[in-house]
Design a protein around this motif. Sequence first.
Motif, mmCIF file in Angstrom:
data_model
loop_
_atom_site.group_PDB
_atom_site.id
_atom_site.type_symbol
_atom_site.label_atom_id
_atom_site.label_comp_id
_atom_site.label_asym_id
_atom_site.label_seq_id
_atom_site.Cartn_x
_atom_site.Cartn_y
_atom_site.Cartn_z
ATOM 1 N N ILE A 51 29.148 41.699 30.926
ATOM 2 C CA ILE A 51 29.820 40.592 31.615
ATOM 3 C C ILE A 51 29.382 40.528 33.074
ATOM 4 C CG2 ILE A 51 32.096 39.624 32.259
ATOM 5 C CD1 ILE A 51 31.740 39.790 29.230
ATOM 6 N N SER A 95 27.131 41.100 36.650
ATOM 7 C CA SER A 95 25.757 40.710 37.013
ATOM 8 C C SER A 95 24.739 41.793 36.684
ATOM 9 C CB SER A 95 25.673 40.435 38.506
ATOM 10 O OG SER A 95 26.360 39.289 38.791
ATOM 11 N N TRP A 123 22.248 32.491 36.504
ATOM 12 C CA TRP A 123 22.929 32.311 35.203
ATOM 13 C C TRP A 123 22.716 30.881 34.705
ATOM 14 C CZ3 TRP A 123 22.447 36.832 35.865
ATOM 15 C CH2 TRP A 123 23.242 37.688 36.601
ATOM 16 N N LYS A 169 23.907 41.627 33.095
ATOM 17 C CA LYS A 169 23.156 40.416 32.747
ATOM 18 C C LYS A 169 21.726 40.497 33.274
ATOM 19 C CE LYS A 169 26.494 37.263 33.986
ATOM 20 N NZ LYS A 169 27.907 37.156 33.668
ATOM 21 N N CYS A 207 33.867 41.365 40.098
ATOM 22 C CA CYS A 207 33.777 40.252 39.138
ATOM 23 C C CYS A 207 35.142 39.971 38.498
ATOM 24 C CB CYS A 207 32.754 40.583 38.050
ATOM 25 S SG CYS A 207 32.720 39.373 36.716
ATOM 26 N N PRO A 208 35.640 38.750 38.621
ATOM 27 C CA PRO A 208 36.962 38.444 38.054
ATOM 28 C C PRO A 208 36.952 38.413 36.528
ATOM 29 C CG PRO A 208 35.960 36.454 38.939
ATOM 30 C CD PRO A 208 35.050 37.590 39.308
ATOM 31 N N ALA A 209 35.802 38.118 35.936
ATOM 32 C CA ALA A 209 35.742 38.091 34.466
ATOM 33 C C ALA A 209 35.693 39.519 33.934
ATOM 34 C CB ALA A 209 34.517 37.304 34.008
ATOM 35 N N CYS A 244 31.499 33.802 31.959
ATOM 36 C CA CYS A 244 31.236 33.866 33.391
ATOM 37 C C CYS A 244 31.541 32.494 33.971
ATOM 38 C CB CYS A 244 29.759 34.215 33.593
ATOM 39 S SG CYS A 244 29.132 33.914 35.239
ATOM 40 N N SER A 245 32.302 32.483 35.045
ATOM 41 C CA SER A 245 32.688 31.187 35.611
ATOM 42 C C SER A 245 31.715 30.742 36.692
ATOM 43 C CB SER A 245 34.100 31.279 36.171
ATOM 44 O OG SER A 245 34.142 32.262 37.177
ATOM 45 N N ALA A 246 30.596 31.430 36.815
ATOM 46 C CA ALA A 246 29.593 31.129 37.853
ATOM 47 C C ALA A 246 30.278 30.999 39.214
ATOM 48 C CB ALA A 246 28.808 29.867 37.492
ATOM 49 N N CYS A 247 31.240 31.894 39.442
ATOM 50 C CA CYS A 247 32.061 31.781 40.653
ATOM 51 C C CYS A 247 31.314 32.219 41.903
ATOM 52 C CB CYS A 247 33.327 32.615 40.503
ATOM 53 S SG CYS A 247 33.041 34.399 40.526
ATOM 54 N N GLY A 248 30.271 32.992 41.736
ATOM 55 C CA GLY A 248 29.463 33.387 42.886
ATOM 56 C C GLY A 248 29.993 34.601 43.650
ATOM 57 N N GLN A 249 31.042 35.234 43.128
ATOM 58 C CA GLN A 249 31.556 36.421 43.826
ATOM 59 C C GLN A 249 30.500 37.530 43.872
ATOM 60 O OE1 GLN A 249 35.135 37.270 45.283
ATOM 61 N NE2 GLN A 249 33.280 38.027 46.207
ATOM 62 N N CYS A 250 29.776 37.648 42.772
ATOM 63 C CA CYS A 250 28.757 38.697 42.717
ATOM 64 C C CYS A 250 27.641 38.433 43.735
ATOM 65 C CB CYS A 250 28.188 38.819 41.312
ATOM 66 S SG CYS A 250 27.876 37.263 40.492
HETATM 67 S S1 SF4 Z 1 29.544 34.562 38.813
HETATM 68 FE FE1 SF4 Z 1 29.392 36.784 38.963
HETATM 69 S S2 SF4 Z 1 31.407 37.466 39.691
HETATM 70 FE FE2 SF4 Z 1 31.649 35.355 38.951
HETATM 71 S S3 SF4 Z 1 32.307 35.586 36.818
HETATM 72 FE FE3 SF4 Z 1 30.069 35.380 36.784
HETATM 73 S S4 SF4 Z 1 29.268 37.491 36.826
HETATM 74 FE FE4 SF4 Z 1 31.430 37.570 37.453
#
Ligand code: SF4
Lengths: 399, 267
Positions: A27, A29, A79, A32, A16-18, A59-65
Amino acid sequence: MEMEACARCGECLAWCPAYAQDPRESICSRGKLGSLKRIVTSGLNGEEMKEFLEGLYECSACGQCHIVCPVRINTHELWERARESLVKAGIPQPEEQIKHLTAIRECNNSFAKPQTERGLWAETAWRAGLLKEPVRLWKEYQAPVLYFAGCTASFDPAMQTVAVQSARLLQEAGVDFSILGPDEPCCASKLRRMGDPGFADAAQQRADLFLRSGIGRIIVSCAGCFKGLHSDYAGILPASVEVLHLTEYLDRLIREGNLTPTRNVPMKVTYHDPCHLGRHNQIYREPRNILHAIPGLSLIEMRRHGPFSLCCGMGGGLKLAKPEIQKKMSAARIRQAEETGAEAIVTPCQTCQMGLMTGTEATSSGLKVYHITEMLIRSVCPEADRAHIEKAFTETETG
Amino acid sequence: MMHPAPWILFWFFVICCHLYLDYSLYRLWKGWSRGMKTGFAIRRLKMPVVRIWLYEVFLQRQLFSLSVMRWLVHQCIFWGFISLTFLSLTKFILLLLSRISFDAGLHDFFSQGAGYPFTKLWGDFFGLILFAGCAGALARRFVLRPVQTAHDQTDTFLTVYLLLMTLSGFMLESLRMALSPSDLDQYAFIGGLFMPARFGIVAGLGTWHAGTWIIHAFSGAAILAYLPHSKLLHSLLAPLVIALNAAEEEGRKDMYWPKTKQYRPTR
Ligand code: SF4
Ligand code: SF4
């Protein structure tokens, strides 16, 4: 169900980048999901709820998780839905997000500017000699292709370059297109990202507009708008309306021989995959094809790229909710880009471009940040490069 | 050899645990179905979805690409647990069928006939696998301590629980062999290591056997009741979530199949 399916393996945490910038369990997943589970079972106390909300919006909802989760949990969608449910339950988003959403709802753009200014970039560019021909408005001429510039490229003076260059490249390739100009709506995807319950209605209105106008193909130059029109509108906008990202279309035009990058661009660049284009829509190849097609340009990949691209922090309303975290995230990305030895970082999204610029600022990096159109323009028609456009636009403004 | 009382109590206990499990799953399902966007249509199970499901559920390919060590540990626990559950269930069903002479002689075949070595090998092999998996998970948690380790005591409890159940299974097998030796005992290659004489236990084997059986059987049945409250629930739900999400991804045309191995976390 996804809350119970979490194996608590913590893979999401490691990527997770955040979390990398603010290592708190709430912070990532796993944290959460654990809190969400407790909300629906035993409930959270005041402190825990506060912590959960911090995590939900940090959370930037980046989807990495989602990509690294062995259970394939659709985290970022969760989220967004959690944010929406909370809003419906009377727990609103952070204040800055509310202001932004209000602007979209009231002004139909996220800059709270009059819609009449939306298509001005095209007029200015034509008057400044940056386009081969004037860009026509859809209401005057229904072309086979609609170019959808999006709010940022339409209103932000620093990003209007992207709209001008996109239009110019389409003209160079002989594409018959027009724009909606003042009638172009905000794609409203930010409503979805930040959990605004009005998203479905807003999307339906936009889809109706496209259908009423008889639009068959939409080309989008912003990854966020693309995610909106292409993915968030799934089931709302019929499949008969084709939505393509500019890079998909340009790659196709280059491969078909309609657009030929001829001039040498002797540069070493690295490529930043926008989350909404890459992880969320699996578009990795096309932008790279474009860069490879430019003579003299060499592409060096960063340690994390493709599905593992490090988010610049601009998505999901994070920059509004936690600007300091966004800055740190983009700084981390810039440091990765610097490791490659490239002189510039290229991205096909104006929002990411803005985000990465905060990173170069924060790290005092000499690395240049370019939209992919800039690279292509330098090879196809350098007279419309960023420097020329900025100069022309400044002169028009002062004149 | 076996007192009838524990048997009766055991079956009563199994039924209670089972009923509790069913009730808990029903309650959970009611909650989940409220949150589900749409019903799941079987037509969404297209070939790529099935392929992903098979790869992710049975081979845990994603985990393999993230960490071979974690994959190995998880595979050991997964296959060990599934295979031993399968063995116990099969034995139980064959026993029931044999009571109504409907087992085509399979019960005797596997419990004392030519199939007996196979049963022994299966049980010992997968018992060993499960044991190794649990030991590996504990070593990872307490020795290697990777940054993402969850500090959830219930997860540790479950791993220790499974480990002890495996051990009690081996001990039970060895006591059974000590009480009624057979030429086929050589196939119990792990159970043989736990022969009571090795631990100085020579008398009162019947009592030891009954005691170990009670521990093993009751703790096995208790898992049913514990399942909805433990991490074990993910063994039921993860396959379901993988199928649902892969089908959604297929529908949205954003199904991913990343070459995870090429990348590593940044930190
Ligand atoms: S979407 Fe997932 S990986 Fe991306 S910032 Fe949010 S919790 Fe972290
Ligand atoms: S990666 Fe997935 S299963 Fe593992 S802890 Fe995170 S959300 Fe849970």
